[in-house]
Write an enzyme that holds these catalytic residues in place. Sequence first.
Site, PDB file in Angstrom:
ATOM      1  N   GLY A   2     -15.275  -7.549 -11.763  1.00 33.25           N
ATOM      2  CA  GLY A   2     -14.044  -7.793 -12.505  1.00 33.25           C
ATOM      3  C   GLY A   2     -13.800  -6.896 -13.706  1.00 33.25           C
ATOM      4  N   ASN A  44     -12.001  -4.216 -13.684  1.00 32.63           N
ATOM      5  CA  ASN A  44     -10.560  -3.889 -13.656  1.00 32.63           C
ATOM      6  C   ASN A  44      -9.739  -5.073 -14.157  1.00 32.63           C
ATOM      7  OD1 ASN A  44      -9.908  -1.134 -12.477  1.00 32.63           O
ATOM      8  ND2 ASN A  44     -11.473  -1.860 -11.072  1.00 32.63           N
ATOM      9  N   LEU A  97     -11.956  -7.333  -1.772  1.00 32.60           N
ATOM     10  CA  LEU A  97     -12.505  -6.673  -0.581  1.00 32.60           C
ATOM     11  C   LEU A  97     -12.038  -7.269   0.745  1.00 32.60           C
ATOM     12  CD1 LEU A  97     -16.125  -5.903  -1.852  1.00 32.60           C
ATOM     13  CD2 LEU A  97     -14.146  -4.377  -1.695  1.00 32.60           C
ATOM     14  N   ASN A 154      -2.804  -1.931  -5.683  1.00 31.30           N
ATOM     15  CA  ASN A 154      -4.249  -1.836  -5.487  1.00 31.30           C
ATOM     16  C   ASN A 154      -4.777  -0.627  -6.236  1.00 31.30           C
ATOM     17  OD1 ASN A 154      -6.825  -2.381  -4.237  1.00 31.30           O
ATOM     18  ND2 ASN A 154      -6.457  -0.618  -2.897  1.00 31.30           N
ATOM     19  N   HIS A 160      -7.800   2.144  -6.083  1.00 33.10           N
ATOM     20  CA  HIS A 160      -8.816   2.670  -5.161  1.00 33.10           C
ATOM     21  C   HIS A 160      -9.575   3.798  -5.857  1.00 33.10           C
ATOM     22  CE1 HIS A 160     -10.726   3.572  -1.335  1.00 33.10           C
ATOM     23  NE2 HIS A 160     -10.501   4.842  -1.584  1.00 33.10           N
ATOM     24  N   ASP A 210      -5.086   1.187   2.282  1.00 30.41           N
ATOM     25  CA  ASP A 210      -4.957   2.270   1.281  1.00 30.41           C
ATOM     26  C   ASP A 210      -3.860   3.263   1.657  1.00 30.41           C
ATOM     27  OD1 ASP A 210      -8.574   2.368   1.220  1.00 30.41           O
ATOM     28  OD2 ASP A 210      -7.201   1.103   0.062  1.00 30.41           O
ATOM     29  N   GLU A 244     -10.132   4.346 -13.493  1.00 33.58           N
ATOM     30  CA  GLU A 244      -9.457   3.229 -12.804  1.00 33.58           C
ATOM     31  C   GLU A 244      -8.827   2.279 -13.813  1.00 33.58           C
ATOM     32  OE1 GLU A 244     -11.619   1.030  -9.770  1.00 33.58           O
ATOM     33  OE2 GLU A 244     -12.974   2.730  -9.603  1.00 33.58           O
TER      34      GLU A 244
END
Length: 209
Positions: A14, A16, A91, A108, A110, A151, A180
């Site tokens: 977590g 992000n 995921l 999202n 990536h 993606d 990110e």
Amino acid sequence: MEGVRIGVLVSGGGTNLQAIIDACQEGDIKGRIVLVISNKKDAYAIERAAEGGIRSEFVSPSIFKGEDYDRRLMELFEEEGVQLVVLAGYLRVLSPLFIDGFRNRIINIHPSLIPKFCGKGFYGERVHSAVLESGDRETGATVHIVDEGTDTGPILLQEVVPVRKDDTVETLKKRVLQVEHRILVKALGDMCLKLGNENNGGNHEASID
Ligand code: GRF
């Protein structure tokens, strides 16, 4: 003004999520996380939500099978009036049902420069090992809109991260993760401004559709 109501899907540590929590608290994102959902009971991301005073739910894949899983996600998000969904280290693959329900409202993060090193099987540390094996001199991170592919949705933001000769998976992952956090917060902030503008009957040209 409360701002956009954000739902976050997580599976792991977590970091992000934490970046988004901090940015909302600092006012860098005109929105509020109203619900965090994890598919892993012991995800540290759940702790982070609790520390941030944010409602979190564990939805068990052994109880909700197949499309019922995403139906449960939608039920919970609708309960909280979620307008924008963020996949932050999530995921599971989302079903077309969910993607349709939040069309152009799912983003999202990536850990590579899409379209490189992405798609089925490319997640977490596997991405960085593939980059190192390829001999590429640069990698990076990408924020994109989620569509039915893996993606493959429209790219919102990317940032390059140089690969160093002495890089290991660990050192590269750490450097990419910092990027990110930065681009996820920036892209989410921009989307909340556009959505907020739309919600207030603003200029629809700014909409993301
Ligand atoms: C990391 O590998 C990150 O690159 C990807 O998801 C994984 C976990 O991130 N986006 P987080 O620390 O759980 O946010």
